[in-house]
Design a protein around this motif. Structure first.
Motif, PDB file in Angstrom:
ATOM      1  N   LEU A   1       0.823  -1.210   0.000  1.00  0.00           N
ATOM      2  CA  LEU A   1       0.000   0.000   0.000  1.00  0.00           C
ATOM      3  C   LEU A   1       0.855   1.257   0.000  1.00  0.00           C
ATOM      4  O   LEU A   1       1.868   1.330   0.695  1.00  0.00           O
ATOM      5  N   ASP A   2       0.404   2.234  -0.761  1.00  0.00           N
ATOM      6  CA  ASP A   2       1.016   3.561  -0.750  1.00  0.00           C
ATOM      7  C   ASP A   2       0.135   4.519   0.029  1.00  0.00           C
ATOM      8  O   ASP A   2       0.570   5.597   0.414  1.00  0.00           O
ATOM      9  N   PHE A   3      -1.103   4.137   0.214  1.00  0.00           N
ATOM     10  CA  PHE A   3      -2.031   4.884   1.055  1.00  0.00           C
ATOM     11  C   PHE A   3      -3.091   3.925   1.573  1.00  0.00           C
ATOM     12  O   PHE A   3      -3.358   2.895   0.962  1.00  0.00           O
ATOM     13  N   LEU A   4      -3.653   4.267   2.720  1.00  0.00           N
ATOM     14  CA  LEU A   4      -4.775   3.513   3.269  1.00  0.00           C
ATOM     15  C   LEU A   4      -6.037   4.210   2.799  1.00  0.00           C
ATOM     16  O   LEU A   4      -6.218   5.404   3.046  1.00  0.00           O
ATOM     17  N   GLY A   5      -6.879   3.491   2.096  1.00  0.00           N
ATOM     18  CA  GLY A   5      -8.138   4.058   1.621  1.00  0.00           C
ATOM     19  C   GLY A   5      -9.288   3.152   2.002  1.00  0.00           C
ATOM     20  O   GLY A   5      -9.161   1.934   1.937  1.00  0.00           O
ATOM     21  N   TRP A   6     -10.398   3.760   2.431  1.00  0.00           N
ATOM     22  CA  TRP A   6     -11.578   2.966   2.760  1.00  0.00           C
ATOM     23  C   TRP A   6     -12.837   3.787   2.561  1.00  0.00           C
ATOM     24  O   TRP A   6     -12.811   5.007   2.571  1.00  0.00           O
TER      25      TRP A   6
ATOM     26  N   GLY B   1     -16.050  26.794   1.968  1.00  0.00           N
ATOM     27  CA  GLY B   1     -16.701  25.869   1.045  1.00  0.00           C
ATOM     28  C   GLY B   1     -15.883  25.470  -0.161  1.00  0.00           C
ATOM     29  O   GLY B   1     -16.394  24.810  -1.066  1.00  0.00           O
ATOM     30  N   ASN B   2     -14.618  25.840  -0.209  1.00  0.00           N
ATOM     31  CA  ASN B   2     -13.776  25.479  -1.350  1.00  0.00           C
ATOM     32  C   ASN B   2     -13.322  24.026  -1.252  1.00  0.00           C
ATOM     33  O   ASN B   2     -13.031  23.533  -0.168  1.00  0.00           O
ATOM     34  N   SER B   3     -13.247  23.381  -2.394  1.00  0.00           N
ATOM     35  CA  SER B   3     -12.838  21.977  -2.431  1.00  0.00           C
ATOM     36  C   SER B   3     -12.003  21.704  -3.681  1.00  0.00           C
ATOM     37  O   SER B   3     -11.930  22.524  -4.582  1.00  0.00           O
ATOM     38  N   VAL B   4     -11.358  20.547  -3.684  1.00  0.00           N
ATOM     39  CA  VAL B   4     -10.539  20.090  -4.806  1.00  0.00           C
ATOM     40  C   VAL B   4     -11.022  18.694  -5.165  1.00  0.00           C
ATOM     41  O   VAL B   4     -11.375  17.905  -4.282  1.00  0.00           O
ATOM     42  N   GLY B   5     -11.027  18.378  -6.449  1.00  0.00           N
ATOM     43  CA  GLY B   5     -11.490  17.060  -6.874  1.00  0.00           C
ATOM     44  C   GLY B   5     -10.438  16.309  -7.668  1.00  0.00           C
ATOM     45  O   GLY B   5      -9.532  16.899  -8.252  1.00  0.00           O
ATOM     46  N   ILE B   6     -10.592  14.990  -7.668  1.00  0.00           N
ATOM     47  CA  ILE B   6      -9.708  14.107  -8.426  1.00  0.00           C
ATOM     48  C   ILE B   6     -10.493  12.831  -8.764  1.00  0.00           C
ATOM     49  O   ILE B   6     -11.307  12.370  -7.967  1.00  0.00           O
ATOM     50  N   TYR B   7     -10.256  12.299  -9.952  1.00  0.00           N
ATOM     51  CA  TYR B   7     -10.871  11.025 -10.312  1.00  0.00           C
ATOM     52  C   TYR B   7     -10.031   9.897  -9.727  1.00  0.00           C
ATOM     53  O   TYR B   7      -8.832   9.818  -9.977  1.00  0.00           O
ATOM     54  N   MET B   8     -10.668   9.042  -8.921  1.00  0.00           N
ATOM     55  CA  MET B   8      -9.979   7.930  -8.260  1.00  0.00           C
ATOM     56  C   MET B   8     -10.801   6.658  -8.382  1.00  0.00           C
ATOM     57  O   MET B   8     -12.026   6.708  -8.506  1.00  0.00           O
ATOM     58  N   CYS B   9     -10.108   5.517  -8.303  1.00  0.00           N
ATOM     59  CA  CYS B   9     -10.810   4.238  -8.239  1.00  0.00           C
ATOM     60  C   CYS B   9     -11.742   4.275  -7.030  1.00  0.00           C
ATOM     61  O   CYS B   9     -11.311   4.603  -5.922  1.00  0.00           O
TER      62      CYS B   9
ATOM     63  N   ASP C   1      -8.278   0.960  -4.349  1.00  0.00           N
ATOM     64  CA  ASP C   1      -7.257  -0.088  -4.400  1.00  0.00           C
ATOM     65  C   ASP C   1      -6.186   0.197  -5.450  1.00  0.00           C
ATOM     66  O   ASP C   1      -5.568  -0.724  -6.006  1.00  0.00           O
ATOM     67  N   CYS C   2      -5.911   1.446  -5.708  1.00  0.00           N
ATOM     68  CA  CYS C   2      -4.940   1.852  -6.735  1.00  0.00           C
ATOM     69  C   CYS C   2      -3.590   1.169  -6.552  1.00  0.00           C
ATOM     70  O   CYS C   2      -2.989   0.704  -7.516  1.00  0.00           O
TER      71      CYS C   2
END
Length: 162
Positions: free
Chosen positions: A38-43, A109-117, A121-122
């Motif tokens: 793992l390079d990051f923990l995602g859940w 209220g500002n946010s940033v977005g990214i397309y992710m699986c 489990d990238c």
């Protein structure tokens, strides 16, 4: 990635309050996670289908991010590409994840977005430990180590915007 404890995870969040970090649900399978891969923990938050979380090492410390994504799914024939691991997935396999910015900008209220699986489990897709749907990974001239570094850089770029 080194194995993380509940305390590590809760203390790492950069875009939510300490109270919110204390209340968010943690994965129950921390001991069984393949930490070396793992390079990051995602859940995903099972109680709120539009929420997920990522914790990784960034600039020498842990950084946790609370993410939101639309619960609607795309058609199965439409494919999207993850901005981190460059895996393409049909339907809802890739989602636009948005993170509230930290500090004053986030409170405004500002946010940033990214397309992710969507399953986060990238790391496993890049290393070949988990297989996406057929056609989900392109044949690349980069080594696995170079692909991992690219993915880490893509994640670091996202975190830098927060």
């Amino acid at each position: 990635m080194r194995p993380l404890t509940e305390s590590d995870i809760r203390g790492s969040f950069i875009n939510c309050s300490k109270g919110e970090a204390q209340r968010l649900p943690l994965p129950r399978d921390l001991a069984e996670r393949p930490w070396a891969d793992l390079d990051f923990l995602g859940w995903r938050d099972l109680s709120a289908p539009d929420r997920s979380y990522v914790v990784t090492e960034h600039e020498g410390r842990l950084a946790g991010v609370a993410l939101r994504f639309p619960a609607t799914k795309r058609g199965f024939l439409q494919r999207s590409m993850c901005s981190l691991c460059l895996t393409t997935r049909p339907g809802g396999g890739v989602s636009l994840m948005t993170a509230r910015k930290s500090g004053k900008e986030g409170r405004e209220g500002n946010s940033v977005g990214i397309y992710m699986c969507t399953d986060l489990d990238c790391s496993l897709y890049v290393r070949g430990r988990k297989q996406p749907e057929p056609g989900g990974r392109f044949e690349e001239s980069l080594t696995v180590e170079e692909q991992v570094e690219r993915m880490r850089g893509n994640l670091a770029g996202f975190l830098a915007q927060l």
